[in-house]
Design a protein around this motif. Structure first.
Motif, PDB file in Angstrom:
ATOM      1  N   GLY A  29       0.836  -1.191   0.000  1.00  0.00           N
ATOM      2  CA  GLY A  29       0.000   0.000   0.000  1.00  0.00           C
ATOM      3  C   GLY A  29       0.868   1.236   0.000  1.00  0.00           C
ATOM      4  O   GLY A  29       2.098   1.149   0.066  1.00  0.00           O
ATOM      5  N   ALA A  33      -0.594   3.937   5.182  1.00  0.00           N
ATOM      6  CA  ALA A  33      -1.742   3.040   5.017  1.00  0.00           C
ATOM      7  C   ALA A  33      -1.856   2.043   6.168  1.00  0.00           C
ATOM      8  O   ALA A  33      -2.818   1.280   6.226  1.00  0.00           O
ATOM      9  CB  ALA A  33      -1.639   2.290   3.688  1.00  0.00           C
ATOM     10  N   THR A 160      -5.094   0.792   1.986  1.00  0.00           N
ATOM     11  CA  THR A 160      -5.199   2.165   1.502  1.00  0.00           C
ATOM     12  C   THR A 160      -5.103   3.122   2.686  1.00  0.00           C
ATOM     13  O   THR A 160      -5.347   2.736   3.831  1.00  0.00           O
ATOM     14  CB  THR A 160      -6.531   2.412   0.771  1.00  0.00           C
ATOM     15  N   ALA A 161      -4.741   4.350   2.386  1.00  0.00           N
ATOM     16  CA  ALA A 161      -4.695   5.391   3.406  1.00  0.00           C
ATOM     17  C   ALA A 161      -5.865   6.350   3.171  1.00  0.00           C
ATOM     18  O   ALA A 161      -6.783   6.047   2.408  1.00  0.00           O
ATOM     19  CB  ALA A 161      -3.356   6.126   3.338  1.00  0.00           C
ATOM     20  N   ARG A 162      -5.827   7.506   3.820  1.00  0.00           N
ATOM     21  CA  ARG A 162      -6.838   8.542   3.611  1.00  0.00           C
ATOM     22  C   ARG A 162      -6.175   9.723   2.922  1.00  0.00           C
ATOM     23  O   ARG A 162      -5.143  10.209   3.367  1.00  0.00           O
ATOM     24  CB  ARG A 162      -7.432   8.982   4.951  1.00  0.00           C
ATOM     25  N   CYS A 163      -6.755  10.148   1.814  1.00  0.00           N
ATOM     26  CA  CYS A 163      -6.185  11.267   1.070  1.00  0.00           C
ATOM     27  C   CYS A 163      -6.089  12.485   1.986  1.00  0.00           C
ATOM     28  O   CYS A 163      -7.076  12.899   2.602  1.00  0.00           O
ATOM     29  CB  CYS A 163      -7.039  11.602  -0.152  1.00  0.00           C
ATOM     30  N   LYS A 168     -10.770  11.081   0.812  1.00  0.00           N
ATOM     31  CA  LYS A 168     -11.137   9.842   0.131  1.00  0.00           C
ATOM     32  C   LYS A 168     -10.032   8.803   0.308  1.00  0.00           C
ATOM     33  O   LYS A 168      -8.962   9.093   0.829  1.00  0.00           O
ATOM     34  CB  LYS A 168     -11.371  10.112  -1.357  1.00  0.00           C
ATOM     35  N   ARG A 169     -10.311   7.582  -0.149  1.00  0.00           N
ATOM     36  CA  ARG A 169      -9.305   6.528  -0.056  1.00  0.00           C
ATOM     37  C   ARG A 169      -8.083   6.902  -0.888  1.00  0.00           C
ATOM     38  O   ARG A 169      -8.201   7.348  -2.026  1.00  0.00           O
ATOM     39  CB  ARG A 169      -9.877   5.196  -0.541  1.00  0.00           C
ATOM     40  N   ALA A 170      -6.912   6.724  -0.299  1.00  0.00           N
ATOM     41  CA  ALA A 170      -5.660   7.084  -0.967  1.00  0.00           C
ATOM     42  C   ALA A 170      -4.910   5.817  -1.360  1.00  0.00           C
ATOM     43  O   ALA A 170      -4.637   4.962  -0.520  1.00  0.00           O
ATOM     44  CB  ALA A 170      -4.806   7.944  -0.048  1.00  0.00           C
ATOM     45  N   PHE A 171      -4.588   5.715  -2.638  1.00  0.00           N
ATOM     46  CA  PHE A 171      -3.862   4.561  -3.152  1.00  0.00           C
ATOM     47  C   PHE A 171      -2.413   4.897  -3.493  1.00  0.00           C
ATOM     48  O   PHE A 171      -1.622   3.997  -3.762  1.00  0.00           O
ATOM     49  CB  PHE A 171      -4.543   4.036  -4.421  1.00  0.00           C
ATOM     50  N   CYS A 195      -5.469  10.467  -3.189  1.00  0.00           N
ATOM     51  CA  CYS A 195      -6.348   9.718  -4.082  1.00  0.00           C
ATOM     52  C   CYS A 195      -5.875   9.916  -5.524  1.00  0.00           C
ATOM     53  O   CYS A 195      -4.962  10.697  -5.798  1.00  0.00           O
ATOM     54  CB  CYS A 195      -7.788  10.190  -3.920  1.00  0.00           C
TER      55      CYS A 195
END
Length: 230
Positions: A29, A33, A160-163, A168-171, A195
């Motif tokens: 990730g 994350a 995933t983390a947090r943007c 939003k979900r951060a990739f 994100c």
């Protein structure tokens, strides 16, 4: 016919009870994350189940401690800090290594010999190897050998983390600084999880990152000034 008999014989002998069988589990990730946290939880669970474990991290990573793996929120576990993985067995000791059940590897992207180590530890030595690392660098390109061990894996966990800009979900991992080398070890001052939208809109993200950094700097300077006055 002889070939078929040999294959049957080999299959039967390899399936005998007590045969050593290892495993490889991969956790990947972007930064922030929770990869190290997930790794430590798994390791502590193995310890609670009575299994003997050892943790390894790259000697390049000295951010929080030299001889411990430390998460961003302060969880800690003692480890071996090594420049390469294949030296672990010799340094740990042959007898101690034979008694090991589980080997955890953090910041796995920094080990060039990751694939060879996982093959030997799991396939030959019967160890459970749990790998945690970045699957991509700040340019979203393969980082180190982490993706090379995917074909070896019994399980793959993509976190995933947090943007940091929209929640939003951060990739992906965005680098805030101007350095361009692939390996640049740092924390929140250097990287942020984002994100897809905010990664693609690079200039907007970088400008937002600069504002965040400046805000942190202003708060830090204000705190230092207030402290000096007191």
């Amino acid at each position: 016919m002889a070939t078929i008999k040999s294959a049957i014989s080999l299959s039967s002998s390899s399936d005998r009870p007590g045969r050593i069988s290892g495993e490889v589990h991969v956790i990947v990730g972007p930064m922030f994350a929770g990869k190290t946290t997930a790794l430590l939880r798994r390791i502590k669970s193995e310890v609670n189940n009575g299994r003997k474990v050892a943790m390894i991290k790259s000697s390049k990573d000295t951010r929080y401690a030299i001889d411990s793996i430390v998460t961003h929120d302060g969880m800690k576990f003692p480890c071996w800090a090594l420049p390469e993985l294949l030296s672990f067995k010799q340094r740990f000791g042959d007898d101690a290594y034979e008694k090991l059940d589980v080997i955890g590897i953090d910041e796995a992207q920094f080990f060039e010999d990751l694939y060879d180590f996982c093959c030997k530890a799991a396939d030959r030595d019967g160890k459970t190897v749990i790998v945690a690392g970045l699957d991509g660098d700040y340019l979203r390109r393969s980082f180190g050998s982490v993706l090379d061990v995917i074909p070896l894996a019994d399980s793959i966990t993509k976190l995933t983390a947090r943007c940091e800009l929209c929640g939003k979900r951060a990739f992906f991992t965005l680098r805030k600084t101007k350095e361009t080398q692939t390996e640049l070890i740092g924390g929140a001052a250097v990287y942020m999880p984002v994100c897809r939208q905010h990664y693609v809109n690079g200039q907007v993200v970088l400008e937002a990152a600069r504002r965040i950094l400046e805000s942190h700097k202003v708060r830090s300077d204000s705190y230092l000034e207030a402290t000096s006055v007191v």
